[in-house]
Design an enzyme around this catalytic site. Structure first.
Site, PDB file in Angstrom:
ATOM      1  N   TYR A  32     -32.670  89.116   4.237  1.00  0.00           N
ATOM      2  CA  TYR A  32     -31.538  88.377   3.675  1.00  0.00           C
ATOM      3  C   TYR A  32     -30.793  89.216   2.654  1.00  0.00           C
ATOM      4  CZ  TYR A  32     -34.024  87.497  -0.752  1.00  0.00           C
ATOM      5  OH  TYR A  32     -34.659  87.648  -1.959  1.00  0.00           O
ATOM      6  N   ARG A  51     -27.698  98.006   1.838  1.00  0.00           N
ATOM      7  CA  ARG A  51     -29.070  97.522   1.654  1.00  0.00           C
ATOM      8  C   ARG A  51     -29.480  96.639   2.842  1.00  0.00           C
ATOM      9  NH1 ARG A  51     -30.620  94.452  -3.792  1.00  0.00           N
ATOM     10  NH2 ARG A  51     -29.409  92.784  -2.815  1.00  0.00           N
ATOM     11  N   ARG A  99     -44.836  81.303  19.628  1.00  0.00           N
ATOM     12  CA  ARG A  99     -45.468  81.755  18.391  1.00  0.00           C
ATOM     13  C   ARG A  99     -46.520  82.813  18.687  1.00  0.00           C
ATOM     14  NH1 ARG A  99     -49.211  81.997  15.215  1.00  0.00           N
ATOM     15  NH2 ARG A  99     -48.831  82.376  12.998  1.00  0.00           N
ATOM     16  N   HIS A 101     -47.265  87.106  17.529  1.00  0.00           N
ATOM     17  CA  HIS A 101     -46.818  88.157  16.601  1.00  0.00           C
ATOM     18  C   HIS A 101     -45.918  89.203  17.272  1.00  0.00           C
ATOM     19  CE1 HIS A 101     -49.923  86.323  14.212  1.00  0.00           C
ATOM     20  NE2 HIS A 101     -49.622  87.089  13.178  1.00  0.00           N
ATOM     21  N   LYS A 143     -35.601  93.617   1.667  1.00  0.00           N
ATOM     22  CA  LYS A 143     -35.241  92.280   1.174  1.00  0.00           C
ATOM     23  C   LYS A 143     -35.643  91.266   2.246  1.00  0.00           C
ATOM     24  CE  LYS A 143     -31.678  90.229  -1.772  1.00  0.00           C
ATOM     25  NZ  LYS A 143     -32.516  89.851  -2.888  1.00  0.00           N
ATOM     26  N   GLU A 175     -41.056  95.413 -11.335  1.00  0.00           N
ATOM     27  CA  GLU A 175     -39.788  94.681 -11.492  1.00  0.00           C
ATOM     28  C   GLU A 175     -40.105  93.239 -11.847  1.00  0.00           C
ATOM     29  OE1 GLU A 175     -37.626  94.421  -7.760  1.00  0.00           O
ATOM     30  OE2 GLU A 175     -39.466  94.385  -6.618  1.00  0.00           O
ATOM     31  N   LEU A 199     -37.420  96.527  -5.407  1.00  0.00           N
ATOM     32  CA  LEU A 199     -36.224  96.296  -4.602  1.00  0.00           C
ATOM     33  C   LEU A 199     -35.078  97.115  -5.209  1.00  0.00           C
ATOM     34  CD1 LEU A 199     -35.046  94.388  -2.252  1.00  0.00           C
ATOM     35  CD2 LEU A 199     -33.892  93.267  -4.157  1.00  0.00           C
TER      36      LEU A 199
END
Ligand code: PLP
Length: 279
Positions: A32, A51, A99, A101, A143, A175, A199
């Site tokens: 995101y 990014r 479902r 992986h 992210k 961070e 990040l």
């Protein structure tokens, strides 16, 4: 009417829905971005796009759109919101699959974006923070939407009447749960270097850029937990919070216990940059 973007369509939020087998829902398999909008202008668009590209590459997804296409999606969303100060949220997941992986089972990513009025809080009188072991994974430079550790860390901060958790890994500051960290000691400004545990914050990088234009040095060097404790000032930065002074750490005053003089001048430089950029 406020519109959101979902897989090629613009619609009211109440009409936007995704399949329960979306891998974002079942695995947190996606990335995101949060991009601030000031005076209806997207702030640091290119940096956020870069990014996003890096996050997508890291999880083996292709960017579904060019920068130009993202820009026109954002323009439409921004125009549908009354407020001039907004925050764009965009999320790309690997899409729907059984479902399992195995990532090769999904073929069409789910693409969602919205812009909401920025919920700007006045933190100019400073916030409290806690310190906490960095309990997150080894790919904090991505992210990723998989945010359970950060959610729990922010909850722990809240339980201590604090707003942020400053994270310590192997004796070093990484961070905040959702921010980057700067400290000042004897007028020297320091922030941890970018690596797998940090990040690459757009606000962090912009602050360093603004400081360097003013010939104010900012050292990108490791900060020990001990150095954090004796800092004259601590700041945390993010796109929606901007530059926030931390005045209490684990209930003990940071420096004078008030927002520092250096924070005031640096914050002014940041606000001036923003006004020039967005006018
Ligand atoms: C873990 C983490 N670090 C740093 C930041 C600050 O990044 P930016 O300045 O791009 O908002 C965020 C923002 O949400 C974050 O979640």
């Amino acid at each position: 009417m406020t519109l959101v973007y979902l897989n090629g369509e613009y619609k009211p939020l109440s009409e936007a829905s995704v399949n329960v087998l979306d891998r974002g829902f079942t695995f947190g398999d996606g990335v995101y971005e949060v991009i601030p909008v000031f005076n209806r202008k997207v702030f640091r668009f290119d940096e956020h796009m870069r990014r996003l590209e890096n996050s997508l590459t890291a999880i083996f997804l292709e960017n579904p759109y060019s920068s130009e296409s993202w820009s026109s999606i954002f323009e439409k969303l921004i125009a549908s919101v009354d407020d001039t100060e907004q925050s764009i949220y965009l999320q790309i997941t690997r899409g729907v699959s059984e479902r399992d992986h195995d990532i090769s089972l999904a073929d069409t990513p789910t693409i969602f974006a919205m812009s909401r009025p920025i919920s700007k809080k006045d933190f100019s009188s400073g916030i409290s923070a806690i310190t906490h072991e960095d309990i997150r994974w080894q790919y904090c430079d991505i992210k990723a939407i998989t945010l359970l550790p950060s959610v729990l860390l922010r909850h722990k901060a809240k339980q201590s009447n604090a707003k942020e958790a400053i994270l310590i890994r192997d004796g070093y500051v990484t961070e905040g749960a959702a921010s980057n960290v700067f400290i000042c000691k004897n007028n020297k400004i320091i922030t941890p270097p970018k690596n797998k545990h940090v990040l690459p914050g757009i606000t962090r990088d912009l602050l360093i850029e603004i400081l360097s234009k003013q010939e104010i040095a900012c050292f990108e060097t490791a900060i020990t937990e001990k150095e954090l404790w004796v800092a004259d000032e601590i700041w945390v930065t993010s796109s929606t919070w901007e530059i926030v002074p931390v005045i209490k750490l684990d209930n003990k005053p940071v420096g004078s216990g008030k927002p520092g003089a250096l924070w005031s001048s640096v914050n002014k430089l940041y606000q001036d940059f923003k006004s020039n950029y967005c006018n």
